[in-house]
Enzyme design. Structure first.
Site, mmCIF file in Angstrom:
data_model
loop_
_atom_site.group_PDB
_atom_site.id
_atom_site.type_symbol
_atom_site.label_atom_id
_atom_site.label_comp_id
_atom_site.label_asym_id
_atom_site.label_seq_id
_atom_site.Cartn_x
_atom_site.Cartn_y
_atom_site.Cartn_z
ATOM 1 N N GLU A 61 0.880 -1.185 0.000
ATOM 2 C CA GLU A 61 0.000 0.000 0.000
ATOM 3 C C GLU A 61 0.912 1.228 0.000
ATOM 4 O O GLU A 61 0.963 2.001 0.960
ATOM 5 C CB GLU A 61 -0.903 -0.017 1.247
ATOM 6 C CG GLU A 61 -2.014 1.036 1.210
ATOM 7 C CD GLU A 61 -2.817 1.084 2.520
ATOM 8 O OE1 GLU A 61 -2.469 0.356 3.476
ATOM 9 O OE2 GLU A 61 -3.792 1.857 2.580
ATOM 10 N N HIS B 86 -4.633 -4.675 -0.420
ATOM 11 C CA HIS B 86 -4.268 -3.585 -1.342
ATOM 12 C C HIS B 86 -3.364 -4.045 -2.484
ATOM 13 O O HIS B 86 -3.767 -3.996 -3.629
ATOM 14 C CB HIS B 86 -3.611 -2.399 -0.614
ATOM 15 C CG HIS B 86 -4.544 -1.716 0.311
ATOM 16 N ND1 HIS B 86 -5.645 -1.037 -0.147
ATOM 17 C CD2 HIS B 86 -4.564 -1.626 1.662
ATOM 18 C CE1 HIS B 86 -6.306 -0.545 0.890
ATOM 19 N NE2 HIS B 86 -5.677 -0.901 2.001
HETATM 20 ZN ZN LIG Z 1 -6.953 -1.992 5.329
#
Ligand SMILES: [Zn+2]
Ligand SMILES: [Zn+2]
Lengths: 500, 500
Positions: free
Chosen positions: A349, A374
């Site tokens: 992320e 992510h």
């Molecule tokens: Zn999260």
């Protein structure tokens, strides 16, 4: 890509020689079909009714693209009213979307409910922090002073003295969400938005961890998902201590059991909902021995609550937190003891390519993660991507979260577009919907379907994304079969009601 | 990825079974090395001195990332002063970068020179359009009125009457470039920025196509590239008619010969410069028969000027223009006649995934394009990407152009990051540097090296990018060898002068 060999080798032969470059329209068509078949949903068989609905969606999407403002290219806070008026969004709301596999415990319920329901309960105290946020606490007597916060005020008393209660409530709401009219001005960079993001969490904490609220909150959260045609949840949860009016507290096991009780209760009242499982999370700001203890706790909880306990993860901003490799000793513990503790790591992320943090993706895979939270940076890691694909480790794509937390502004540039075009295993999820001014899963499905997928995404894409959310869940094979059968019934109903 | 098989199969075996997930640090290291070797420059052998410079660059990059503002994440117009102060930029300016393979004829020279040199020449008239732009024309007498423009004014007279000549000149400069202090406000969307972009082109047209200016302009353009340590240019050129003071004009062949004469003259004065070749371009707003005529013209010119004439391309905004497939009859002409006319198509300069325009990428490849201009959407087309890779069709990446024309805001999200991580054939180029307030190639190299490549990009990346610009040029094998030898001498000198 083995199927391609024939087509490609023909082309390459031709190119290597002097052969004239007049494309054969049939070959061109075959290549386009071939490319289309590679993408998410590209090999999904559609019925006649599904094809009609898909064509209808295509037309709606073209209209949306022709408009003066294209919602996925805008910040979600500005796009939300446009999305709410979109006929595609309304279809997506009605569509059975399967499961939410990536959402956090303190952002499950719209913040309006927290202020308009929870803060109106008796004994609710508030204080105002130096960083322009608030803290709440339920207490029989005035609570002990909170450092760096104003003296505690009983909200009931405060409301009694206030001329404009709506303003007061709106300012409380404002403190519980990032949602604001001018996000670019309010959050000029990632540091600013993450700092405010963590404040909203601290503001909600005192409300949600009050024992009676805790169960109501989770029930309300399941309700919001259910209403949005989601049928199952895997919740990342910190399992905080909860407290009573007299200040006494309950431990982690109580909290986990509370989740289990509420989930069971919800299922008994909604037999077409499949419940929830919990991924126990701790903050990546902890040190190794603290994470070791947490991992040990996770293994214990897994034994005690095998039904609800799904696994373990680390949360908090990756860019400023510690890497998975830093915690390797703690994370190796289960394997050393011969215990299987499934991991569901947030990883990648970040848009800091090639940094230590960016290494989390490969390490998540080396630690045998079940899914990747992510995976925003995954397309920058061809080897990790290959591992994730071959191993069937799905990426949990959270478009609105990535945009609000300033990883990407125009969602057409979201790297999941690359993953979708390659048919990479992925699911769409909502991360912290309440904090982002969203709710349920439909907003993120809209961004994924209209923005990330563009004109290439069709009903088959939606179908595969919904099925993926069950396929890549932590449910047992038996429960997956049950879930898929239930989803299929809902899907068929949705098609028959909405196909033109 | 064959080398990976061994490592991967081990991992997959382990994962398929119940084998414990304690990563072996040596295996982890091997995987990281393996992934690093896949990227652009990843297999480039570096000398001891090169490794020292690379380590130095790495430190500088870390400092740049730790700063309060990270230039590649900002709009170039705001980042430019920061970049100009960057020690990395200063190194990149000194570095021999090879060739510029994607730049356009009317944006080669800084607009200051156009205003401060060209508009001060005698007989320069100006008029002001309704759309707040300007047009210029050199003429012995007052030119015929221009539709939708004020009456022509002799600039010399206008300057004589004006109190503040600096203001006047700055407003002329403003009309020739997109550069502005607040780009987000000035260009709220792609339509706005493209419309202004086309205005700047029309504003420059009357200045540059005046015969005496035309040659000076190109010479000045080569000078700017040479100063920026670029040694060769492939220029996309419209080959417009040029005009004399009496209104008489010269044709396309004159224009092409003028390029050839200037290039030869420049080489004779700068023996370490390799000259320029021309890619004849027409606007994609034309109809099929007009493009047919242009293709015929291109074949004729190629016969007449084989030294300078490199091939053919279509220009103008892809999103609002006609697709390559629309022009298929015209583009098939050379092959039908057994003539080889190399194509250098702009393709995939869009973020409208799955539209007809987005199809240009595959069609460019089917029409046997030599390189791909921009290829911004290529990562959304796994099959076209595979073709481009296997066929060695390099992508011309123009980071600043893509940002200014609003395809992507934070250059860390530029899709070339994916291509770089896979070692896809690519070159870095500048597109329309003058219009974007850039000059030469160093600004785009900075964005590619610091922003797109991130911490993964090192001196080997820069080296491969420079070599690629020669390898993927349209030069003959003999000239490529000569160019590479010359570049290597410059490179060795650069290393010895700059390695710490
Ligand atoms: Zn999260
Ligand atoms: Zn161009």
């Amino acid at each position: 890509m083995a199927v391609l060999s024939f087509l490609l080798s023909g082309l390459l032969l031709c190119w290597a020689g002097v052969c004239a470059a007049i494309p054969d329209p049939r070959q061109r068509e075959a290549l386009m079909q071939q490319e289309a078949s590679l993408q998410t949903g590209g090999r999904m068989a559609l019925t006649e009714a599904e094809r009609r609905l898909s064509a209808h969606l295509r037309k709606l999407k073209q209209q949306e693209m022709a408009g003066p403002q294209f919602p996925p290219a805008m910040h979600f806070f500005k796009a939300r009213p446009l999305i709410q008026r979109s006929p595609i969004f309304s279809l997506l709301q009605r569509m059975p979307k399967g499961a939410v596999l990536h959402a956090h415990d303190f952002s499950l319920v719209g913040v309006d409910w927290l202020v308009k329901n929870v803060t109106y309960r008796p004994h609710c105290y508030v204080c105002f922090t130096q960083r322009q946020s608030v803290r709440f606490r339920f207490s029989a007597q005035k609570p002990l002073p909170q450092p760096q916060c104003s003296p505690w005020l009983l909200l009931e008393t405060l409301r009694g003295k206030t001329d404009n209660i709506t303003d007061l409530d709106n300012s409380l709401i404002h403190n519980l969400t990032l949602f604001t009219a001018d996000p670019e001005a309010a959050y000029p960079n990632q540091d600013a938005v993450w700092s405010r993001f963590e404040e909203t969490f601290l503001a909600a904490l005192g409300l949600v961890t009050y024992t009676p609220v805790f169960k109501d909150y989770f029930y309300q959260g399941l309700q919001e998902l259910y209403k949005d045609n989601v049928m199952y949840l895997e919740l990342r949860a910190l399992l905080p201590e909860t407290y009573e009016l007299d200040g006494s507290t309950h431990d982690m096991a109580w909290t986990l059991k509370a989740y289990q009780d509420v989930a069971r209760q919800f299922i008994s009242q909604h037999p077409d909902f499949l419940g929830a499982r919990i991924i126990f999370t701790v903050h990546r700001g902890l040190n190794v021995s603290e994470v070791k203890k947490a991992v040990e706790g996770a293994m214990r909880l897994q034994k005690m609550f095998p039904e609800i306990m799904a696994g373990f993860d680390l949360v908090g901003r990756e860019d400023s937190g510690r890497s998975l490799w830093y915690f390797r000793e703690a994370l190796s513990l289960p394997a050393e003891l011969g215990v299987t503790l499934p991991y569901f790591f947030h990883a990648g992320e970040t848009d800091w390519e090639g940094t230590e943090v960016d290494q989390n993706l490969l390490d998540a895979l080396l630690f045998n993660t079940t899914r990747i939270g992510h995976g925003f940076a995954l397309t920058h890691h061809p080897l990790a991507k290959e591992l994730s694909r071959k191993r069937g480790v799905a990426v949990e794509v959270c478009p609105i979260s990535n945009q609000v937390l300033k990883l990407v502004s125009d969602l057409r540039n979201h790297p999941a577009g690359v993953l979708m075009s390659e048919g990479h295993p992925l699911v769409v999820s909502s991360d912290d919907p309440a904090t982002f001014g969203a709710s349920g899963l439909s907003y993120d499905f809209y961004e994924a379907f209209v923005g990330i997928g563009g004109m290439s995404a069709h009903l088959g894409t939606l179908k595969e994304l919904a099925i993926n959310s069950i396929r890549y869940s932590s449910l047992s094979p038996q429960l997956k079969d049950k879930a898929l059968a239930l989803w299929q019934r809902k899907w068929d109903k949705f098609i028959s009601e909405n196909s033109p």
